[in-house]
Scaffold this motif. Structure first.
Motif, PDB file in Angstrom:
ATOM      1  N   LEU A   1       4.797  16.644  85.459  1.00 14.10           N
ATOM      2  CA  LEU A   1       4.897  16.337  86.887  1.00 14.10           C
ATOM      3  C   LEU A   1       4.154  15.039  87.183  1.00 14.10           C
ATOM      4  CD1 LEU A   1       4.202  19.899  88.364  1.00 14.10           C
ATOM      5  CD2 LEU A   1       6.414  18.811  87.964  1.00 14.10           C
ATOM      6  N   ASP A   2       4.851  14.086  87.777  1.00 19.44           N
ATOM      7  CA  ASP A   2       4.228  12.833  88.198  1.00 19.44           C
ATOM      8  C   ASP A   2       3.512  13.039  89.526  1.00 19.44           C
ATOM      9  OD1 ASP A   2       5.158  11.473  85.988  1.00 19.44           O
ATOM     10  OD2 ASP A   2       6.973  10.769  86.971  1.00 19.44           O
ATOM     11  N   VAL A   3       2.277  12.598  89.594  1.00 18.52           N
ATOM     12  CA  VAL A   3       1.436  12.850  90.770  1.00 18.52           C
ATOM     13  C   VAL A   3       0.801  11.553  91.244  1.00 18.52           C
ATOM     14  CG1 VAL A   3      -0.579  14.102  91.653  1.00 18.52           C
ATOM     15  CG2 VAL A   3       0.923  15.181  89.962  1.00 18.52           C
ATOM     16  N   ARG A   4       0.834  11.346  92.550  1.00 14.45           N
ATOM     17  CA  ARG A   4       0.036  10.285  93.185  1.00 14.45           C
ATOM     18  C   ARG A   4      -1.291  10.923  93.604  1.00 14.45           C
ATOM     19  NH1 ARG A   4       4.961   9.951  95.312  1.00 14.45           N
ATOM     20  NH2 ARG A   4       4.323  10.939  97.262  1.00 14.45           N
ATOM     21  N   TYR A   5      -2.354  10.487  92.983  1.00 15.38           N
ATOM     22  CA  TYR A   5      -3.667  11.090  93.246  1.00 15.38           C
ATOM     23  C   TYR A   5      -4.320  10.408  94.451  1.00 15.38           C
ATOM     24  CZ  TYR A   5      -3.395  13.987  89.102  1.00 15.38           C
ATOM     25  OH  TYR A   5      -3.010  14.932  88.181  1.00 15.38           O
ATOM     26  N   ASP A   6      -3.930  10.902  95.627  1.00 17.95           N
ATOM     27  CA  ASP A   6      -4.460  10.370  96.883  1.00 17.95           C
ATOM     28  C   ASP A   6      -4.711  11.510  97.873  1.00 17.95           C
ATOM     29  OD1 ASP A   6      -1.862  11.108  97.424  1.00 17.95           O
ATOM     30  OD2 ASP A   6      -1.207   9.158  98.184  1.00 17.95           O
ATOM     31  N   GLY A   7      -5.001  12.704  97.348  1.00 18.74           N
ATOM     32  CA  GLY A   7      -5.131  13.888  98.187  1.00 18.74           C
ATOM     33  C   GLY A   7      -6.316  13.851  99.130  1.00 18.74           C
ATOM     34  N   ALA A   8      -6.203  14.645 100.178  1.00 17.67           N
ATOM     35  CA  ALA A   8      -7.213  14.662 101.233  1.00 17.67           C
ATOM     36  C   ALA A   8      -8.585  15.122 100.745  1.00 17.67           C
ATOM     37  CB  ALA A   8      -6.741  15.568 102.374  1.00 17.67           C
ATOM     38  N   ASP A   9      -8.620  15.905  99.666  1.00 21.07           N
ATOM     39  CA  ASP A   9      -9.893  16.443  99.183  1.00 21.07           C
ATOM     40  C   ASP A   9     -10.356  15.795  97.883  1.00 21.07           C
ATOM     41  OD1 ASP A   9     -10.009  18.449 101.274  1.00 21.07           O
ATOM     42  OD2 ASP A   9      -8.406  19.475 100.184  1.00 21.07           O
ATOM     43  N   LEU A  10      -9.669  14.746  97.456  1.00 17.93           N
ATOM     44  CA  LEU A  10      -9.989  14.142  96.164  1.00 17.93           C
ATOM     45  C   LEU A  10     -11.430  13.650  96.112  1.00 17.93           C
ATOM     46  CD1 LEU A  10      -8.976  13.259  93.381  1.00 17.93           C
ATOM     47  CD2 LEU A  10      -8.137  11.149  94.443  1.00 17.93           C
ATOM     48  N   ASP A  11     -11.859  12.954  97.137  1.00 14.64           N
ATOM     49  CA  ASP A  11     -13.232  12.433  97.151  1.00 14.64           C
ATOM     50  C   ASP A  11     -14.259  13.571  97.165  1.00 14.64           C
ATOM     51  OD1 ASP A  11     -12.368   9.817  97.121  1.00 14.64           O
ATOM     52  OD2 ASP A  11     -12.476   9.565  99.297  1.00 14.64           O
TER      53      ASP A  11
ATOM     54  N   VAL B   1      -0.600  18.854  95.351  1.00 19.37           N
ATOM     55  CA  VAL B   1      -1.218  19.383  94.135  1.00 19.37           C
ATOM     56  C   VAL B   1      -2.656  19.744  94.462  1.00 19.37           C
ATOM     57  CG1 VAL B   1      -1.871  18.885  91.752  1.00 19.37           C
ATOM     58  CG2 VAL B   1       0.267  17.955  92.686  1.00 19.37           C
ATOM     59  N   GLY B   2      -3.024  20.987  94.210  1.00 24.60           N
ATOM     60  CA  GLY B   2      -4.359  21.428  94.588  1.00 24.60           C
ATOM     61  C   GLY B   2      -5.064  22.201  93.498  1.00 24.60           C
ATOM     62  N   VAL B   3      -6.338  22.479  93.749  1.00 25.33           N
ATOM     63  CA  VAL B   3      -7.146  23.306  92.856  1.00 25.33           C
ATOM     64  C   VAL B   3      -7.867  24.353  93.688  1.00 25.33           C
ATOM     65  CG1 VAL B   3      -7.461  21.524  91.108  1.00 25.33           C
ATOM     66  CG2 VAL B   3      -9.117  21.698  92.972  1.00 25.33           C
ATOM     67  N   ALA B   4      -8.078  25.524  93.074  1.00 22.60           N
ATOM     68  CA  ALA B   4      -8.838  26.597  93.724  1.00 22.60           C
ATOM     69  C   ALA B   4      -9.295  27.564  92.642  1.00 22.60           C
ATOM     70  CB  ALA B   4      -7.978  27.325  94.752  1.00 22.60           C
ATOM     71  N   GLY B   5     -10.602  27.749  92.534  1.00 20.35           N
ATOM     72  CA  GLY B   5     -11.112  28.628  91.493  1.00 20.35           C
ATOM     73  C   GLY B   5     -10.711  28.118  90.122  1.00 20.35           C
TER      74      GLY B   5
ATOM     75  N   LEU C   1      -6.933  19.618  97.875  1.00 20.78           N
ATOM     76  CA  LEU C   1      -5.780  18.786  97.538  1.00 20.78           C
ATOM     77  C   LEU C   1      -6.195  17.525  96.798  1.00 20.78           C
ATOM     78  CD1 LEU C   1      -3.773  19.123 100.871  1.00 20.78           C
ATOM     79  CD2 LEU C   1      -3.778  20.630  98.863  1.00 20.78           C
ATOM     80  N   LEU C   2      -5.596  17.352  95.614  1.00 23.65           N
ATOM     81  CA  LEU C   2      -5.876  16.172  94.787  1.00 23.65           C
ATOM     82  C   LEU C   2      -4.818  15.091  94.939  1.00 23.65           C
ATOM     83  CD1 LEU C   2      -6.935  17.822  91.389  1.00 23.65           C
ATOM     84  CD2 LEU C   2      -8.361  17.253  93.371  1.00 23.65           C
ATOM     85  N   GLY C   3      -3.590  15.483  95.217  1.00 23.46           N
ATOM     86  CA  GLY C   3      -2.513  14.489  95.279  1.00 23.46           C
ATOM     87  C   GLY C   3      -1.206  15.144  95.650  1.00 23.46           C
ATOM     88  N   ARG C   4      -0.120  14.447  95.300  1.00 25.58           N
ATOM     89  CA  ARG C   4       1.198  14.943  95.697  1.00 25.58           C
ATOM     90  C   ARG C   4       2.251  14.502  94.688  1.00 25.58           C
ATOM     91  NH1 ARG C   4       3.860  14.169 101.754  1.00 25.58           N
ATOM     92  NH2 ARG C   4       5.736  15.424 101.388  1.00 25.58           N
ATOM     93  N   THR C   5       3.219  15.392  94.433  1.00 21.32           N
ATOM     94  CA  THR C   5       4.338  15.087  93.553  1.00 21.32           C
ATOM     95  C   THR C   5       5.640  15.155  94.331  1.00 21.32           C
ATOM     96  OG1 THR C   5       5.514  15.734  91.543  1.00 21.32           O
ATOM     97  CG2 THR C   5       4.542  17.504  92.816  1.00 21.32           C
ATOM     98  N   ASP C   6       6.631  14.394  93.878  1.00 20.34           N
ATOM     99  CA  ASP C   6       7.962  14.442  94.494  1.00 20.34           C
ATOM    100  C   ASP C   6       8.868  15.459  93.811  1.00 20.34           C
ATOM    101  OD1 ASP C   6       7.421  12.450  96.387  1.00 20.34           O
ATOM    102  OD2 ASP C   6       7.957  10.837  94.995  1.00 20.34           O
ATOM    103  N   ALA C   7       8.363  16.121  92.775  1.00 20.81           N
ATOM    104  CA  ALA C   7       9.176  17.100  92.057  1.00 20.81           C
ATOM    105  C   ALA C   7       9.574  18.252  92.988  1.00 20.81           C
ATOM    106  CB  ALA C   7       8.402  17.644  90.862  1.00 20.81           C
TER     107      ALA C   7
END
Length: 209
Positions: free
Chosen positions: A88-98, A158-162, A178-184
């Motif tokens: 999965l191609d991801v743009r890593y610009d998610g709201a929670d990345l920082d 694309v997110g993470v939890a636990g 949220l780390l980023g987003r994919t168009d898949a």
């Protein structure tokens, strides 16, 4: 398997059993064991976080044989199965990345490198059609859900939890970081294979601009 250990078996109608497992690892191993046997009488395997539903044709005899198969297996070392790999191609610009980077004591580039450097396995699906719970998340990225879930998370986020990472297949409320987003496209009810991800699949994320 030592007596008294392993999953608890419960009948689920006339042609299915539900295994209550002690852990996610045990549920994954039980699914891999049955899948690797390649039995024609297994209609469906539906894994959960700590469970496995096994539906068969053939009734009591098939269920008995499958129980013997699982109970005689070494669930600590499940069989390797041929897995489909999805990238999965991801743009890593998610709201929670920082915030994820700050909490992990890393910079953003290190978070992206960790997330893209791991190989993930779809342990089970749920929450929404096409949503896969992926195991294999590096330890520094294992962070709790948001204290207050968002009312709307965009599709493809694309997110993470636990211990999990995953991709929201459609716009919905959600509390994952949220780390980023994919168009898949994760779920298309009109497709021959509606869900892109299925239990047992291997998944990798690739960073794109």
């Amino acid at each position: 398997m030592p007596p008294g250990s392993g999953p608890r078996w419960r009948r689920y109608g006339t042609d299915a059993v539900l295994l209550d497992c002690a852990s996610l690892a045990e549920a994954v191993a039980a699914r891999a064991t049955v899948a690797a046997a390649g039995r024609d009488d297994v209609v469906e395997l539906v894994p959960g976080a700590r469970s496995l539903l096994i539906q068969v044709r053939g009734g009591e005899r098939a269920l008995t044989e499958i129980r013997e198969l699982v109970e005689s297996a070494d669930l600590a070392h499940p069989p390797a199965t041929e897995a489909r790999e999805v990238v999965l191609d991801v743009r890593y610009d998610g709201a929670d990345l920082d915030e994820v980077a700050r909490t992990a004591g890393l910079d953003v580039a290190e978070v992206v490198a960790l997330h893209t450097g791991a190989e993930y396995t779809v342990a089970f699906t749920g929450f929404a059609p096409g949503f896969g719970y992926l195991t294999g998340l590096p330890e520094p990225l294992r962070q709790p859900r948001l204290a207050t879930p968002r009312t709307r998370v965009p599709a493809g986020s694309v997110g993470v939890a636990g211990e999990f990472t995953g991709v929201y297949p459609r716009s919905s409320p959600g509390g994952w970081r949220l780390l980023g987003r994919t168009d898949a496209v994760l779920f298309d009810p009109r497709a021959e294979r509606p869900a892109l991800l299925a239990p047992g699949d291997r998944v990798r994320f690739r960073s794109v601009e």
